[in-house]
Design a protein around this motif. Sequence first.
Motif, PDB file in Angstrom:
ATOM      1  N   MET A   1     -29.186 -49.538  66.345  1.00 51.09           N
ATOM      2  CA  MET A   1     -27.787 -49.148  66.420  1.00 51.09           C
ATOM      3  C   MET A   1     -27.674 -47.871  67.253  1.00 51.09           C
ATOM      4  SD  MET A   1     -25.288 -48.377  63.251  1.00 51.09           S
ATOM      5  CE  MET A   1     -24.752 -46.699  63.231  1.00 51.09           C
ATOM      6  N   THR A   2     -26.822 -47.912  68.242  1.00 50.21           N
ATOM      7  CA  THR A   2     -26.617 -46.725  69.066  1.00 50.21           C
ATOM      8  C   THR A   2     -25.279 -46.098  68.715  1.00 50.21           C
ATOM      9  OG1 THR A   2     -25.637 -48.038  70.815  1.00 50.21           O
ATOM     10  CG2 THR A   2     -27.997 -47.580  70.987  1.00 50.21           C
ATOM     11  N   ASN A   3     -25.245 -44.801  68.731  1.00 51.87           N
ATOM     12  CA  ASN A   3     -24.026 -44.065  68.442  1.00 51.87           C
ATOM     13  C   ASN A   3     -23.375 -43.647  69.741  1.00 51.87           C
ATOM     14  OD1 ASN A   3     -24.472 -44.166  65.646  1.00 51.87           O
ATOM     15  ND2 ASN A   3     -25.816 -42.414  65.735  1.00 51.87           N
ATOM     16  N   GLU A   4     -22.087 -43.928  69.866  1.00 53.44           N
ATOM     17  CA  GLU A   4     -21.329 -43.538  71.049  1.00 53.44           C
ATOM     18  C   GLU A   4     -20.404 -42.386  70.687  1.00 53.44           C
ATOM     19  OE1 GLU A   4     -21.114 -44.733  74.329  1.00 53.44           O
ATOM     20  OE2 GLU A   4     -22.942 -45.844  73.919  1.00 53.44           O
ATOM     21  N   PHE A   5     -20.384 -41.370  71.531  1.00 57.90           N
ATOM     22  CA  PHE A   5     -19.541 -40.209  71.319  1.00 57.90           C
ATOM     23  C   PHE A   5     -18.798 -39.905  72.607  1.00 57.90           C
ATOM     24  CE2 PHE A   5     -23.218 -39.862  68.554  1.00 57.90           C
ATOM     25  CZ  PHE A   5     -22.622 -39.669  67.317  1.00 57.90           C
ATOM     26  N   LYS A   6     -17.711 -39.133  72.481  1.00 59.33           N
ATOM     27  CA  LYS A   6     -16.954 -38.726  73.666  1.00 59.33           C
ATOM     28  C   LYS A   6     -16.715 -37.223  73.598  1.00 59.33           C
ATOM     29  CE  LYS A   6     -12.395 -39.929  71.784  1.00 59.33           C
ATOM     30  NZ  LYS A   6     -12.793 -39.827  70.409  1.00 59.33           N
ATOM     31  N   ALA A   7     -16.355 -36.645  74.731  1.00 62.74           N
ATOM     32  CA  ALA A   7     -16.088 -35.207  74.798  1.00 62.74           C
ATOM     33  C   ALA A   7     -15.046 -34.832  73.754  1.00 62.74           C
ATOM     34  CB  ALA A   7     -15.612 -34.821  76.193  1.00 62.74           C
ATOM     35  N   GLY A   8     -15.332 -33.746  73.039  1.00 61.78           N
ATOM     36  CA  GLY A   8     -14.411 -33.265  72.015  1.00 61.78           C
ATOM     37  C   GLY A   8     -14.753 -33.712  70.609  1.00 61.78           C
ATOM     38  N   ASP A   9     -15.635 -34.710  70.475  1.00 61.11           N
ATOM     39  CA  ASP A   9     -16.028 -35.173  69.143  1.00 61.11           C
ATOM     40  C   ASP A   9     -16.785 -34.070  68.406  1.00 61.11           C
ATOM     41  OD1 ASP A   9     -14.929 -37.681  69.492  1.00 61.11           O
ATOM     42  OD2 ASP A   9     -16.853 -38.708  69.775  1.00 61.11           O
ATOM     43  N   LYS A  10     -16.450 -33.868  67.137  1.00 62.82           N
ATOM     44  CA  LYS A  10     -17.173 -32.937  66.267  1.00 62.82           C
ATOM     45  C   LYS A  10     -18.376 -33.688  65.709  1.00 62.82           C
ATOM     46  CE  LYS A  10     -14.674 -29.187  66.282  1.00 62.82           C
ATOM     47  NZ  LYS A  10     -15.221 -27.928  66.741  1.00 62.82           N
ATOM     48  N   VAL A  11     -19.564 -33.097  65.871  1.00 61.32           N
ATOM     49  CA  VAL A  11     -20.794 -33.751  65.440  1.00 61.32           C
ATOM     50  C   VAL A  11     -21.691 -32.770  64.688  1.00 61.32           C
ATOM     51  CG1 VAL A  11     -20.814 -35.486  67.287  1.00 61.32           C
ATOM     52  CG2 VAL A  11     -21.899 -33.264  67.668  1.00 61.32           C
ATOM     53  N   GLN A  12     -22.738 -33.320  64.080  1.00 60.99           N
ATOM     54  CA  GLN A  12     -23.760 -32.494  63.451  1.00 60.99           C
ATOM     55  C   GLN A  12     -25.114 -33.107  63.749  1.00 60.99           C
ATOM     56  OE1 GLN A  12     -22.385 -32.730  59.383  1.00 60.99           O
ATOM     57  NE2 GLN A  12     -24.028 -34.140  58.854  1.00 60.99           N
ATOM     58  N   TRP A  13     -26.158 -32.258  63.712  1.00 64.49           N
ATOM     59  CA  TRP A  13     -27.517 -32.711  63.944  1.00 64.49           C
ATOM     60  C   TRP A  13     -28.463 -31.802  63.187  1.00 64.49           C
ATOM     61  CZ3 TRP A  13     -24.412 -30.287  67.431  1.00 64.49           C
ATOM     62  CH2 TRP A  13     -24.840 -29.093  67.983  1.00 64.49           C
ATOM     63  N   GLU A  14     -29.682 -32.280  63.004  1.00 62.48           N
ATOM     64  CA  GLU A  14     -30.681 -31.513  62.271  1.00 62.48           C
ATOM     65  C   GLU A  14     -31.554 -30.729  63.247  1.00 62.48           C
ATOM     66  OE1 GLU A  14     -30.730 -31.246  58.963  1.00 62.48           O
ATOM     67  OE2 GLU A  14     -29.006 -32.606  58.927  1.00 62.48           O
TER      68      GLU A  14
ATOM     69  N   GLU B   1     -27.623 -39.377  76.973  1.00 59.15           N
ATOM     70  CA  GLU B   1     -27.741 -38.295  76.008  1.00 59.15           C
ATOM     71  C   GLU B   1     -26.415 -37.547  76.030  1.00 59.15           C
ATOM     72  OE1 GLU B   1     -31.285 -36.047  75.664  1.00 59.15           O
ATOM     73  OE2 GLU B   1     -32.538 -37.633  76.486  1.00 59.15           O
ATOM     74  N   TYR B   2     -26.242 -36.652  75.082  1.00 62.11           N
ATOM     75  CA  TYR B   2     -24.978 -35.938  74.958  1.00 62.11           C
ATOM     76  C   TYR B   2     -25.210 -34.440  75.019  1.00 62.11           C
ATOM     77  CZ  TYR B   2     -23.236 -40.464  73.646  1.00 62.11           C
ATOM     78  OH  TYR B   2     -22.897 -41.795  73.679  1.00 62.11           O
ATOM     79  N   LEU B   3     -24.431 -33.768  75.846  1.00 59.63           N
ATOM     80  CA  LEU B   3     -24.459 -32.320  75.928  1.00 59.63           C
ATOM     81  C   LEU B   3     -23.565 -31.808  74.806  1.00 59.63           C
ATOM     82  CD1 LEU B   3     -25.354 -29.762  77.422  1.00 59.63           C
ATOM     83  CD2 LEU B   3     -23.301 -29.989  78.825  1.00 59.63           C
ATOM     84  N   VAL B   4     -24.169 -31.055  73.870  1.00 60.29           N
ATOM     85  CA  VAL B   4     -23.425 -30.545  72.723  1.00 60.29           C
ATOM     86  C   VAL B   4     -23.466 -29.026  72.728  1.00 60.29           C
ATOM     87  CG1 VAL B   4     -23.785 -32.598  71.306  1.00 60.29           C
ATOM     88  CG2 VAL B   4     -25.451 -30.755  71.227  1.00 60.29           C
ATOM     89  N   VAL B   5     -22.443 -28.430  72.128  1.00 55.67           N
ATOM     90  CA  VAL B   5     -22.338 -26.977  72.031  1.00 55.67           C
ATOM     91  C   VAL B   5     -22.284 -26.612  70.547  1.00 55.67           C
ATOM     92  CG1 VAL B   5     -20.973 -24.950  72.635  1.00 55.67           C
ATOM     93  CG2 VAL B   5     -21.073 -26.889  74.193  1.00 55.67           C
TER      94      VAL B   5
ATOM     95  N   HIS C   1     -28.816 -34.073  73.257  1.00 53.40           N
ATOM     96  CA  HIS C   1     -29.349 -34.877  72.159  1.00 53.40           C
ATOM     97  C   HIS C   1     -29.052 -36.339  72.408  1.00 53.40           C
ATOM     98  CE1 HIS C   1     -30.416 -31.576  69.509  1.00 53.40           C
ATOM     99  NE2 HIS C   1     -29.244 -31.020  69.764  1.00 53.40           N
ATOM    100  N   LYS C   2     -29.954 -37.200  71.938  1.00 52.48           N
ATOM    101  CA  LYS C   2     -29.716 -38.634  71.971  1.00 52.48           C
ATOM    102  C   LYS C   2     -28.657 -38.959  70.920  1.00 52.48           C
ATOM    103  CE  LYS C   2     -34.262 -39.661  73.618  1.00 52.48           C
ATOM    104  NZ  LYS C   2     -35.592 -40.142  73.355  1.00 52.48           N
ATOM    105  N   GLY C   3     -27.920 -40.023  71.142  1.00 48.77           N
ATOM    106  CA  GLY C   3     -26.888 -40.419  70.195  1.00 48.77           C
ATOM    107  C   GLY C   3     -27.426 -40.664  68.805  1.00 48.77           C
ATOM    108  N   SER C   4     -28.660 -41.147  68.703  1.00 48.83           N
ATOM    109  CA  SER C   4     -29.254 -41.436  67.397  1.00 48.83           C
ATOM    110  C   SER C   4     -29.510 -40.184  66.573  1.00 48.83           C
ATOM    111  CB  SER C   4     -30.556 -42.218  67.576  1.00 48.83           C
ATOM    112  OG  SER C   4     -31.482 -41.449  68.341  1.00 48.83           O
ATOM    113  N   ALA C   5     -29.542 -39.008  67.214  1.00 47.09           N
ATOM    114  CA  ALA C   5     -29.770 -37.736  66.508  1.00 47.09           C
ATOM    115  C   ALA C   5     -28.469 -37.101  66.042  1.00 47.09           C
ATOM    116  CB  ALA C   5     -30.515 -36.768  67.414  1.00 47.09           C
ATOM    117  N   LEU C   6     -27.342 -37.638  66.471  1.00 52.98           N
ATOM    118  CA  LEU C   6     -26.035 -37.047  66.137  1.00 52.98           C
ATOM    119  C   LEU C   6     -25.298 -37.883  65.103  1.00 52.98           C
ATOM    120  CD1 LEU C   6     -24.845 -36.278  69.781  1.00 52.98           C
ATOM    121  CD2 LEU C   6     -25.863 -34.656  68.151  1.00 52.98           C
ATOM    122  N   LYS C   7     -24.499 -37.197  64.298  1.00 46.06           N
ATOM    123  CA  LYS C   7     -23.609 -37.855  63.340  1.00 46.06           C
ATOM    124  C   LYS C   7     -22.232 -37.227  63.506  1.00 46.06           C
ATOM    125  CE  LYS C   7     -27.008 -38.171  59.653  1.00 46.06           C
ATOM    126  NZ  LYS C   7     -27.280 -37.745  58.283  1.00 46.06           N
ATOM    127  N   LYS C   8     -21.191 -38.034  63.318  1.00 49.76           N
ATOM    128  CA  LYS C   8     -19.831 -37.476  63.346  1.00 49.76           C
ATOM    129  C   LYS C   8     -19.669 -36.537  62.171  1.00 49.76           C
ATOM    130  CE  LYS C   8     -17.456 -40.368  66.353  1.00 49.76           C
ATOM    131  NZ  LYS C   8     -16.167 -40.599  66.906  1.00 49.76           N
TER     132      LYS C   8
END
Length: 69
Positions: free
Chosen positions: A1-14, A47-51, A61-68
């Motif tokens: 399962m791949t996670n898709e995100f877009k600019a502005g999405d609030k996410v969390q990662w470990e 991958e996703y550029l996160v701040v 981060h790869k989408g699999s490392a991120l959660k909404k």
Amino acid sequence: MTNEFKAGDKVQWESSQGTVHGTVKKKLTAHTTIKSHEVAASREHPEYLVVSDKTGAEAAHKGSALKKA
């Protein structure tokens, strides 16, 4: 399962310091460098550029490392 995100999405990662909260800045679909770190992103493996909300640091981060969040 791949996670898709877009600019502005609030996410969390470990991270080694625990759970980090942040925002997706953009989807990376081509090879790039962030703070001298090579990011092997492609259309097939984006991958996703996160701040980080806390530090303002940017990371990829790869989408699999991120959660909404």
